[in-house]
Design a protein around this motif. Sequence first.
Motif, PDB file in Angstrom:
ATOM      1  N   ASN A 186       0.413 109.825  21.400  1.00  4.69           N
ATOM      2  CA  ASN A 186       1.174 110.672  20.793  1.00  4.69           C
ATOM      3  C   ASN A 186       0.811 112.075  19.914  1.00  4.69           C
ATOM      4  O   ASN A 186       1.203 112.854  19.980  1.00  4.69           O
ATOM      5  N   LEU A 187      -1.125 112.303  18.801  1.00  2.00           N
ATOM      6  CA  LEU A 187      -1.326 113.521  19.382  1.00  2.00           C
ATOM      7  C   LEU A 187      -1.853 114.458  19.422  1.00  2.00           C
ATOM      8  O   LEU A 187      -1.395 115.502  19.276  1.00  2.00           O
TER       9      LEU A 187
ATOM     10  N   PHE B 126      -7.384 116.998  13.791  1.00  2.00           N
ATOM     11  CA  PHE B 126      -6.972 116.581  14.329  1.00  2.00           C
ATOM     12  C   PHE B 126      -8.278 115.024  14.836  1.00  2.00           C
ATOM     13  O   PHE B 126      -8.039 114.528  15.562  1.00  2.00           O
TER      14      PHE B 126
ATOM     15  N   ARG C   9       0.041 117.971  20.664  1.00  2.65           N
ATOM     16  CA  ARG C   9      -0.876 119.240  20.610  1.00  2.65           C
ATOM     17  C   ARG C   9      -0.670 119.840  21.490  1.00  2.65           C
ATOM     18  O   ARG C   9      -0.986 120.693  21.887  1.00  2.65           O
TER      19      ARG C   9
ATOM     20  N   GLY D  18       3.956 110.058  12.243  1.00  2.00           N
ATOM     21  CA  GLY D  18       3.652 110.961  12.653  1.00  2.00           C
ATOM     22  C   GLY D  18       5.115 111.887  13.577  1.00  2.00           C
ATOM     23  O   GLY D  18       4.760 112.659  13.987  1.00  2.00           O
TER      24      GLY D  18
ATOM     25  N   ALA E  56      -8.227 111.728  15.422  1.00  2.00           N
ATOM     26  CA  ALA E  56      -8.690 110.756  16.857  1.00  2.00           C
ATOM     27  C   ALA E  56      -9.440 110.020  16.975  1.00  2.00           C
ATOM     28  O   ALA E  56      -9.813 108.782  17.289  1.00  2.00           O
TER      29      ALA E  56
ATOM     30  N   TYR F 169       6.482 115.214  13.035  1.00  2.00           N
ATOM     31  CA  TYR F 169       6.464 116.794  13.653  1.00  2.00           C
ATOM     32  C   TYR F 169       8.330 116.547  14.700  1.00  2.00           C
ATOM     33  O   TYR F 169       7.734 118.065  14.590  1.00  2.00           O
TER      34      TYR F 169
ATOM     35  N   ASN G 112      -0.974 105.677  19.031  1.00  2.00           N
ATOM     36  CA  ASN G 112      -1.270 106.710  18.150  1.00  2.00           C
ATOM     37  C   ASN G 112      -2.155 108.578  18.925  1.00  2.00           C
ATOM     38  O   ASN G 112      -1.573 109.359  18.480  1.00  2.00           O
TER      39      ASN G 112
END
Length: 813
Positions: A297-298, A21, A302, A708, A25, A712, A294
């Motif tokens: 969103n990650l 991750f 998380r 993603g 990022a 997800y 982006n």
Amino acid sequence: MSTIIQDLKYGFRMLARNPGFTAVAVLTLALGIGANTAIFSVVDAILLRPLPFANPGRLVSVFESRPQDGVAFDGLSYPNFDETRKQNAVFSEMAGQQAHDLTLTGTGQPTIVHTIVVTPEIFSLLGAHPLVGRVFLPKDGLRGAAPVVVLSENLWRSRFGADPNMIGKSVTLDQRPFTVVGIMPAAFHFPLRSEAEDVWIPLVQDPLFGGWMSRPGGHWLSVIARLRPGVSMEQAQAAMNTMAVRLARLYPKANAGWKLNIEPLQKQIVGSAKPALLILLAAVGLVLLIACANIANLLLARATARSREMAIRTAMGAGRSRIARQLLTESALLGLLGGVAGILLAFWGVEGLKSLLPPGLPRAHAIQVDGGVLIFALALSAVASFIFGLAPALAAARSGVRTSLEEGAARSGESGGRRRMRGLLVAAEIALAVVLLAGAGLLIRSFRAIMSVDPGFNPQHVVVAEVSLPQFQYSTPEQWTTFSNESLAKIQAEPGMQDSALAVPLPIADGFVNLAFKIPGHPVLTPGISRSADYASVSTGYFHVMQIPLLRGRFFSRQDSPTGPRVAIISQEFARRFFPNQDPIGRQLEFGFPFSGNVAREIVGVVGDVRDVALSQRPGPMMYVPFAQAPFWGEGIVVRSSLGTAAAAASIRRVVRGIDKNLPVTDIARLPDAIDAQASVAQPRFRTLLLALFGAVALLLAAVGIFGVTGYSVSRRTHEIGVRMALGASPASVLRMVLAESAKLIFAGLAVGIPAALFLTRFMSSVLYGVKSTDPLTFVAVSLVLIAVAFLACYFPARRATRVDPMEALRYE
């Protein structure tokens, strides 16, 4: 402080526990920050940074205009400059300058040096000091003064081996000795000139412009001035208005109708580069926003995965603000890491940009990643980390303990609020990508339109070269004619070089000359329409070599000699504009170049229009004269041949050396390559390439974002999908369900992005050619490409959903 240190340590541990991750990022952020920093370094050097001279805000450009003839900007004659310098009360100093090439001999092979011709005040006006020796003194600008020269540090090192005893030595320029009095440091770059300077000489000593100093006519001298303390731009312009009236009384024939104007020097230097640079800066800013979306969103994904952890911390007494602060701290660490990586990427990116920069871009030498650019990069990192960290922090702050525990158990999927926020971020990515792709598409279509225009001549299989004659050695038109006749005859005698001709200037590749003219007995034109035309002196056979068609009359012939009747050929646009519904053959024109007075010439032919200034500029009126009747102190050689460039160049060099071994042959190239290297082609190519690259990155990031989110969503809804399939749902229906949900995000992004693009691309109109900013074909193509890529990105996660085993999914935790 201890709490902050604790948050930092914990943040580092969490990032280290999730290296995949963290790497994704940081790399995403580095791409956005690095690209922004590299483009900002260009914008900073050209638009924002003050000129590197003493008190640059007081420097102005002084120029003349004649609005009634459509002339918005022109230089001054030397008599006008001298009178203005002596009589004005608003400038503390004024200086004039021009530039051309001289031939340096006596130290190795003859070579061309780019020469800045100046009045002696120029260095003191700019506050520039030499590295060694001195600059020019007032006495150096007087008639009869000894010839002196100031060298650039680069020439001093490359040509003279950094000779410490160079001051006082003599160098030979155009076969005349000049005494070296100073060396300017490499950091000094002359305003208004994008080319690298090699030498500076006083105007009075120049073999070309020195002879023009006594002529009131002509507008050839670029002038810079420094405003006196306390004098405003408005006061200075009022003084110039008064001075223009005085000059018209002093030299009525040369100055009637001409105005004297000023504008800030930096504004003139920036010129037309500003719109394109601001477009690129805005585009790369949109790339960073997409990257931030982006990463957000990650982080949301998380945060959902860590919701159980957050619930336990809340249950143990941690407040919402404390949890939000922890998440923002982790975002700040990501921003810091991404910023450092982005700065490293920017150093590499700036070097890459320098290799792509088009010619003519002002102040390109000043582009670098300096302290100001580094501060911008760090500030950008902080802002970016706040942007992408805000959404997960707010989501965590609003989540209750029970909701978080349920999310952490992975059975209820994801809360509606977080799911909507993730969908909103993806829709925003798509909208931003639409804007970038639309801009890139418009520039691509515009550049294709530029490259597909017919220039009016055929550049294929044409090689061009230039020869400049030293005017102290070749000082008369008779000498120029003798050299051109001999060189052309010998070049045409070379195998495969029969189709050769001379022209000054060469179309597009060699700039242009615009001259005023008179048509005896012709009515006065409407105010605002210029009675001037571009000019070229060409040899017999030029139109055949360039494949410019004859429309009426005849081409030049050998009878059009120096002693024969003066003749001219005009272009179709000239005939259309100034002889509508008339036959121009046999009519008279009066014009002259250089400043030898107007000469009456009979029009003997009309040829097709050519784009002699730029491919993107429509053909204007042109006048051609026989080279034999209007020779130059140099020549542009054009050869149409099946020989390669190297073979043609070798033949031309062999002929020229056979006539005069001290004459270098320069700028040898295929004509298509010479045209491509010009700013009118290279600048559109540069901005098109960069915006296309940014558009491709935006498309990739948007695809990654929707991939993603869909993936997800499928992973979080495995239990739900299993229940549906256990109750009889087919794989096809599950596939349609997932794709339908993704389609809502895609079309929501398009619904916002297309109107935004239609609005924003209006600001690109000034850099577009042959295409409107609302071009429907571009917008349809962009929409279809984005839809195709987006559906492809969500298809694979959706297909994975159809392969869920219901029994396994019902046991899914």
